[in-house]
Design a protein around this motif. Structure first.
Motif, PDB file in Angstrom:
ATOM      1  N   SER A  92     -62.721   0.097  -2.601  1.00 42.77           N
ATOM      2  CA  SER A  92     -63.913   0.443  -3.379  1.00 42.77           C
ATOM      3  C   SER A  92     -64.557  -0.830  -3.884  1.00 42.77           C
ATOM      4  O   SER A  92     -63.914  -1.880  -3.966  1.00 42.77           O
ATOM      5  N   LEU A  93     -65.833  -0.735  -4.201  1.00 42.47           N
ATOM      6  CA  LEU A  93     -66.538  -1.877  -4.758  1.00 42.47           C
ATOM      7  C   LEU A  93     -66.035  -2.172  -6.162  1.00 42.47           C
ATOM      8  O   LEU A  93     -65.780  -1.256  -6.946  1.00 42.47           O
TER       9      LEU A  93
ATOM     10  N   CYS B  99     -66.163  -3.921   3.878  1.00 43.36           N
ATOM     11  CA  CYS B  99     -66.258  -5.384   3.850  1.00 43.36           C
ATOM     12  C   CYS B  99     -66.291  -5.922   2.421  1.00 43.36           C
ATOM     13  O   CYS B  99     -65.585  -6.876   2.096  1.00 43.36           O
ATOM     14  N   LEU B 100     -67.109  -5.307   1.568  1.00 48.09           N
ATOM     15  CA  LEU B 100     -67.320  -5.837   0.215  1.00 48.09           C
ATOM     16  C   LEU B 100     -66.316  -5.311  -0.794  1.00 48.09           C
ATOM     17  O   LEU B 100     -66.175  -5.883  -1.877  1.00 48.09           O
ATOM     18  N   GLY B 101     -65.637  -4.204  -0.469  1.00 46.12           N
ATOM     19  CA  GLY B 101     -64.704  -3.602  -1.390  1.00 46.12           C
ATOM     20  C   GLY B 101     -63.310  -4.158  -1.252  1.00 46.12           C
ATOM     21  O   GLY B 101     -63.028  -5.036  -0.427  1.00 46.12           O
TER      22      GLY B 101
ATOM     23  N   GLY C 167     -70.384   4.291  -3.313  1.00 45.35           N
ATOM     24  CA  GLY C 167     -69.085   4.855  -3.000  1.00 45.35           C
ATOM     25  C   GLY C 167     -68.355   5.414  -4.206  1.00 45.35           C
ATOM     26  O   GLY C 167     -67.363   6.131  -4.059  1.00 45.35           O
ATOM     27  N   TRP C 168     -68.834   5.094  -5.424  1.00 47.16           N
ATOM     28  CA  TRP C 168     -68.243   5.645  -6.631  1.00 47.16           C
ATOM     29  C   TRP C 168     -68.801   7.046  -6.891  1.00 47.16           C
ATOM     30  O   TRP C 168     -69.938   7.358  -6.536  1.00 47.16           O
ATOM     31  N   HIS C 169     -68.020   7.876  -7.548  1.00 49.21           N
ATOM     32  CA  HIS C 169     -68.490   9.166  -8.036  1.00 49.21           C
ATOM     33  C   HIS C 169     -69.273   8.922  -9.324  1.00 49.21           C
ATOM     34  O   HIS C 169     -68.843   8.136 -10.176  1.00 49.21           O
ATOM     35  N   VAL C 170     -70.401   9.580  -9.477  1.00 47.43           N
ATOM     36  CA  VAL C 170     -71.274   9.318 -10.613  1.00 47.43           C
ATOM     37  C   VAL C 170     -70.581   9.565 -11.946  1.00 47.43           C
ATOM     38  O   VAL C 170     -70.919   8.915 -12.953  1.00 47.43           O
ATOM     39  N   GLU C 171     -69.606  10.435 -11.967  1.00 48.49           N
ATOM     40  CA  GLU C 171     -68.916  10.745 -13.213  1.00 48.49           C
ATOM     41  C   GLU C 171     -67.489  10.194 -13.243  1.00 48.49           C
ATOM     42  O   GLU C 171     -67.039   9.669 -14.261  1.00 48.49           O
ATOM     43  N   GLN C 172     -66.780  10.290 -12.136  1.00 46.74           N
ATOM     44  CA  GLN C 172     -65.356   9.936 -12.122  1.00 46.74           C
ATOM     45  C   GLN C 172     -65.086   8.476 -11.797  1.00 46.74           C
ATOM     46  O   GLN C 172     -63.956   8.003 -11.976  1.00 46.74           O
ATOM     47  N   GLY C 173     -66.091   7.766 -11.312  1.00 51.05           N
ATOM     48  CA  GLY C 173     -65.907   6.353 -11.033  1.00 51.05           C
ATOM     49  C   GLY C 173     -65.378   6.081  -9.645  1.00 51.05           C
ATOM     50  O   GLY C 173     -65.634   6.843  -8.709  1.00 51.05           O
TER      51      GLY C 173
ATOM     52  N   HIS D  74     -65.941   3.106 -16.254  1.00 47.71           N
ATOM     53  CA  HIS D  74     -64.865   2.543 -15.442  1.00 47.71           C
ATOM     54  C   HIS D  74     -65.187   1.125 -14.967  1.00 47.71           C
ATOM     55  O   HIS D  74     -64.360   0.518 -14.283  1.00 47.71           O
ATOM     56  N   PHE D  75     -66.358   0.615 -15.290  1.00 45.96           N
ATOM     57  CA  PHE D  75     -66.773  -0.708 -14.820  1.00 45.96           C
ATOM     58  C   PHE D  75     -65.970  -1.794 -15.536  1.00 45.96           C
ATOM     59  O   PHE D  75     -65.859  -1.795 -16.764  1.00 45.96           O
TER      60      PHE D  75
END
Length: 273
Positions: A224-225, A188-190, A211-217, A242-243
């Protein structure tokens, strides 16, 4: 790039509303370059050290500091005069607890928070989750609505949405309904790359966009959000590189020098009270 003072909730901005995603020049760029971005292993170790005898912190304290920093960052960029209706989506772990704490502080700041806490009855019934139970009691005392059932909000229902679902322990979607309703929340939000989410309210993510990977984004495929604000905690994680949203805050003034030195952290200064 700005900094939320975790120890007191004080908030100072180094470069106004400079977007970390654009990495504009001057102080923001230098602060980014000099700051540690942690992988999952290092992030876990820092938390372990903070709650060790040498760190002296309890999980209650860290969660309170995180939630207060989150609420302070929201208040800085989305004031209650224009963004009073805040929907807080809480996951089953510590990120969800941060969201519960933030709901209480936002109430005291003059907002009208609403909390969606899926599987709450099951979660807070477990003895090891007594902290979460007490946080829900505190919200009930203030009359803050907490719902277990997720329903997709309509456009215009909320002014801000806080994503406090998953943190750096997220290991990917399991499928088969095992992650419901969190998977539908992200749906819904992504949005797909280049697309727009179903609602236009800005999303604020806690530490890691869910839903993001802590390292890969963010994932390479599917929705995705794409949060408007990211509030990193203690130290930013590698996915924060990656933000691309407008506001990136860091809550971590409380990290003591011995833990900083032991983990080789490079953290920014926190100006102001």
């Amino acid at each position: 790039w700005a900094f939320a003072g975790g120890a007191s909730g004080a908030l100072q901005s180094v470069t106004g509303a400079a977007a970390v995603g654009s990495w504009r020049g001057g102080p923001a760029r230098r602060a980014m370059a000099a700051t540690s971005f942690l992988n999952q292993e290092r992030a876990i170790q820092v938390d372990v050290d903070l709650m060790s005898p040498e760190g002296g912190f309890s999980i209650d304290q860290l969660m309170e500091l995180a939630g207060l920093s989150l609420a302070a960052a929201v208040a800085k960029e989305y004031p209650p005069t224009s963004h009073s209706r805040v929907l807080i989506l809480c996951g089953p772990g510590n990120n969800g607890g941060d969201g519960l704490v933030a709901a209480r502080h936002l109430h005291h700041f003059g907002y009208k928070p609403q909390v969606v806490y899926p599987h709450m009855s099951t979660l807070i019934a477990k003895p090891q989750n007594d902290l979460y139970r007490r946080l829900t009691v505190q919200l009930a005392q203030l009359g803050i609505p907490v719902a277990e059932d997720w329903q997709r909000p309509l456009e215009g229902d909320q002014d801000v949405v806080i994503d406090a679902i998953f943190g750096f322990s997220f290991k990917g979607w399991r499928g088969g309904g095992k992650d419901a309703p969190y998977d539908d929340i992200i749906d819904c939000l992504g949005a797909e790359e280049g697309g727009k989410p179903a609602i236009s309210a800005p999303v604020v993510s806690v530490d890691i966009p869910s839903g993001w990977h802590v390292e890969q984004g963010p994932p390479k495929e599917g929705k995705s959000l794409k949060p408007d604000m990211l509030v990193s905690l203690t130290a930013p994680k590698q996915c924060a590189l990656h933000f691309k949203g407008r506001f990136h805050y860091l809550g971590g003034r409380f990290v003591p020098p011995n833990i900083i030195e032991k983990n080789g952290l490079q953290l920014p200064e926190y100006p102001g009270a």
